[in-house]
Design a protein around this motif. Structure first.
Motif, PDB file in Angstrom:
ATOM      1  N   GLY A  85       7.456  -2.456   9.898  1.00  0.00           N
ATOM      2  CA  GLY A  85       7.335  -2.447   7.873  1.00  0.00           C
ATOM      3  C   GLY A  85       7.950  -1.654   8.095  1.00  0.00           C
ATOM      4  N   THR A  87      10.891   0.092   5.918  1.00  0.00           N
ATOM      5  CA  THR A  87      12.289  -0.428   4.911  1.00  0.00           C
ATOM      6  C   THR A  87      12.000   0.233   3.937  1.00  0.00           C
ATOM      7  OG1 THR A  87      12.595  -2.661   3.793  1.00  0.00           O
ATOM      8  CG2 THR A  87      10.761  -2.284   3.747  1.00  0.00           C
ATOM      9  N   HIS A 207       7.235   6.274   8.497  1.00  0.00           N
ATOM     10  CA  HIS A 207       6.677   5.335   7.690  1.00  0.00           C
ATOM     11  C   HIS A 207       5.357   5.023   6.929  1.00  0.00           C
ATOM     12  CE1 HIS A 207       7.859   1.646   5.568  1.00  0.00           C
ATOM     13  NE2 HIS A 207       8.470   2.001   4.874  1.00  0.00           N
ATOM     14  N   GLN A 208       5.052   4.710   7.936  1.00  0.00           N
ATOM     15  CA  GLN A 208       3.580   4.163   8.078  1.00  0.00           C
ATOM     16  C   GLN A 208       2.217   5.345   7.461  1.00  0.00           C
ATOM     17  OE1 GLN A 208       2.719   2.962  12.592  1.00  0.00           O
ATOM     18  NE2 GLN A 208       2.604   1.469  11.619  1.00  0.00           N
ATOM     19  N   ASP A 211       3.450   5.149   3.943  1.00  0.00           N
ATOM     20  CA  ASP A 211       2.477   3.882   3.635  1.00  0.00           C
ATOM     21  C   ASP A 211       1.377   3.812   2.785  1.00  0.00           C
ATOM     22  OD1 ASP A 211       2.941   0.538   2.720  1.00  0.00           O
ATOM     23  OD2 ASP A 211       1.496   0.830   4.600  1.00  0.00           O
ATOM     24  N   THR A 214       0.564   5.576  -0.587  1.00  0.00           N
ATOM     25  CA  THR A 214       0.464   4.706  -1.343  1.00  0.00           C
ATOM     26  C   THR A 214      -0.482   4.059  -1.856  1.00  0.00           C
ATOM     27  OG1 THR A 214       1.067   2.647   0.130  1.00  0.00           O
ATOM     28  CG2 THR A 214       2.561   4.272  -0.805  1.00  0.00           C
ATOM     29  N   SER A 240       6.701  -2.543  -6.393  1.00  0.00           N
ATOM     30  CA  SER A 240       6.250  -2.850  -5.087  1.00  0.00           C
ATOM     31  C   SER A 240       5.649  -1.796  -4.229  1.00  0.00           C
ATOM     32  CB  SER A 240       7.150  -3.753  -4.282  1.00  0.00           C
ATOM     33  OG  SER A 240       7.769  -3.445  -3.664  1.00  0.00           O
ATOM     34  N   ARG A 241       4.903  -2.040  -3.467  1.00  0.00           N
ATOM     35  CA  ARG A 241       4.086  -0.731  -2.083  1.00  0.00           C
ATOM     36  C   ARG A 241       5.441  -0.337  -1.043  1.00  0.00           C
ATOM     37  NH1 ARG A 241      -1.348  -1.155   0.896  1.00  0.00           N
ATOM     38  NH2 ARG A 241      -0.794   0.634   2.160  1.00  0.00           N
ATOM     39  N   GLN A 242       6.677  -1.202  -0.479  1.00  0.00           N
ATOM     40  CA  GLN A 242       7.707  -0.841  -0.169  1.00  0.00           C
ATOM     41  C   GLN A 242       8.591   0.264  -1.204  1.00  0.00           C
ATOM     42  OE1 GLN A 242       6.799  -3.847  -0.349  1.00  0.00           O
ATOM     43  NE2 GLN A 242       5.824  -4.533   1.776  1.00  0.00           N
ATOM     44  N   GLU A 243       8.543  -0.422  -2.453  1.00  0.00           N
ATOM     45  CA  GLU A 243      10.400   1.032  -3.017  1.00  0.00           C
ATOM     46  C   GLU A 243       8.424   2.226  -3.492  1.00  0.00           C
ATOM     47  OE1 GLU A 243      11.549  -2.275  -6.087  1.00  0.00           O
ATOM     48  OE2 GLU A 243       8.861  -2.141  -6.076  1.00  0.00           O
ATOM     49  N   VAL A 245       6.316   3.636  -0.981  1.00  0.00           N
ATOM     50  CA  VAL A 245       6.934   4.110   0.103  1.00  0.00           C
ATOM     51  C   VAL A 245       8.102   5.187   0.133  1.00  0.00           C
ATOM     52  CG1 VAL A 245       7.218   4.084   2.379  1.00  0.00           C
ATOM     53  CG2 VAL A 245       5.435   3.268   1.276  1.00  0.00           C
ATOM     54  N   ALA A 246       9.480   4.060  -0.264  1.00  0.00           N
ATOM     55  CA  ALA A 246      11.217   4.455  -0.559  1.00  0.00           C
ATOM     56  C   ALA A 246      10.787   5.445  -0.737  1.00  0.00           C
ATOM     57  CB  ALA A 246      12.311   3.536  -0.447  1.00  0.00           C
TER      58      ALA A 246
END
Length: 426
Positions: A85, A87, A207-208, A211, A214, A240-243, A245-246
């Motif tokens: 995941g 990104t 990354h994980q 994640d 979060t 978002s969760r991805q944001e 994390v970023a």
């Protein structure tokens, strides 16, 4: 127009360039201030004037490619990242959308000057056991590495405390360093295809792990995760969760890597000058002024990227839409059009803070004050505690780790002056 003159080939990853890039910087500025590099496909922008112009026009010169991989990644590496995941949606350094301003305010609010000033005792507190370890290793083994004992981990712990993340992080620092180094090499290096998958696995683990952090991002607290959870974009929607994390990914890279490399480079250069080194701990104003000159001359973040939103003319060169630019930040600090005798370190030089090492404008580094404080505090404290510290060998023999945007020594080996004198090393 000088841009029409011939320019020799530039290998941004060659050992000789990493060792001494300044002749190449000078040639670029004098002959082709905007030069297309066929090896990377990037347009190298090397004068202070042109880089400043780009940084101050983020609508024309967009940050969208700031975190892109330098070389195309192999299919196995891409599959590995996708499975995790991985990104990096636009958040901070790579964000040219209307969501950037709010996120930047959030981060700069946590790195305000008053908070940075209040963190000085924290830096001393975190340094104390490290200085004890340095002295112990010097006594027992005769030498030690300041990267391993000091500069690799200190900025990360400082950042965790300042951003209110210390209670959320439960990871071995050595593992974090491996994740961090793998991410840097994968996205800012030129790893051969056979090495990309192992690097991607480590980046995916990184990354994980982020994640997982979060999951604790609940509104109501004062730390970074809580503030990100409470943040709303201009349209009123949460991140978002991805944001989230970023943002965390970028803050770890920016907060740990650049500051740690800055400290390692500064210690290497200061220790190479026996007349300077003990003065940094004795003269109150010298460490900060000298560190500022090092930021100008030899910044840890040597380049940054932009892409043209439409055709543009820069440095006498016509650029097409989509032209990928490499802003040579380290070259601009040595531009004689701005800095007299730029090869000399002159603390408190006129206009010395006009360098672009922290960027400029909308995307200027929000952690500039924190980096300056850590540089001054660390140089002064190590010099005061160990005024007889010396490099274990000539500074020119220490290799420089080079990626597209990062340049620093991977090790700073040191000994006591008496031990250096006994074996005749400089």
């Amino acid at each position: 127009m000088t841009s029409g003159h011939p320019c020799p080939a530039v290998d941004l990853f060659a050992p000789e360039f990493l060792h001494d890039p300044y002749p190449v910087y000078a040639t670029l500025r004098e002959t082709r201030p905007v030069h297309h590099d066929p090896g990377t496909g990037l347009w190298l922008v090397s004068t202070h004037r042109d880089v400043r112009r780009v940084l101050l026009d983020p609508e024309l010169y967009r940050p969208d490619n700031a975190l892109d991989a330098v070389v195309p990644l192999s299919v196995p590496a891409l599959r590995c990242l996708a499975a995790a995941g991985f990104t990096l949606p636009p958040t901070l350094a790579n964000n040219g959308t209307d969501t950037h301003a709010g996120l930047r305010r959030l981060i700069t609010g946590m790195l305000r000057r008053d908070r940075v000033t209040a963190a000085v005792p924290l830096v001393h507190e975190l340094m104390a056991p490290r200085l004890d370890r340095i002295e112990k290793e010097l006594a027992e083994r005769g030498s030690c590495d300041l990267v391993v004992t000091l500069t690799r981990d200190l900025p990360f712990e400082v950042m965790l405390r300042v951003l209110g993340l210390a209670g959320d992080v439960d990871v071995d620092i050595d593992l974090l360093a491996r994740w961090n180094d793998a991410s840097l090499e994968l996205f800012w290096g030129v790893p051969p295809r056979e090495r990309q998958l192992p690097l991607a696995r480590l980046a995916a683990e990184f990354h994980q792990w982020l994640d997982g952090l979060t999951e604790r991002a609940a509104p109501g607290g004062t730390g970074l995760l809580a503030r990100l959870a409470a943040h709303r974009k201009p349209d009123g929607t949460p991140l978002s969760r991805q944001e989230i994390v970023a943002v965390c990914y970028f803050m770890v890279i920016a907060g740990q890597t650049t500051t740690g490399q800055m400290l390692a480079t500064m210690l290497l250069r200061a220790l190479a000058d026996p007349g300077l080194w003990p003065r940094l701990g004795r003269e109150p104003a010298l460490a900060g002024a000298w560190a500022e000159e090092m930021l100008r001359r030899e910044p840890p973040l040597t380049t940054w990227r932009r892409v043209t939103a439409r055709p543009a003319r820069l440095g006498g060169v016509e650029l097409p839409q989509g032209a990928k630019l490499l802003l040579m930040l380290a070259a601009t600090g040595s531009d004689p059009a701005v800095f007299e005798a730029p090869g000399q370190l002159r603390p408190n030089r006129p206009h010395g803070r006009e360098h672009l090492s922290f960027g400029l404008g909308r995307h200027r580094c929000p952690g500039a004050a924190l980096a300056r404080m850590e540089a001054e505090t660390v140089l002064r404290a190590v010099s005061a505690r160990l005024p007889d510290l010396r490099l274990a060998g000539p500074a020119g023999t220490v290799p420089m780790r080079g990626l597209l945007s990062f340049r620093a020594p991977p090790a700073v080996p040191v000994r006591r002056a008496a031990a250096v004198s006994r074996d005749g090393s400089p």
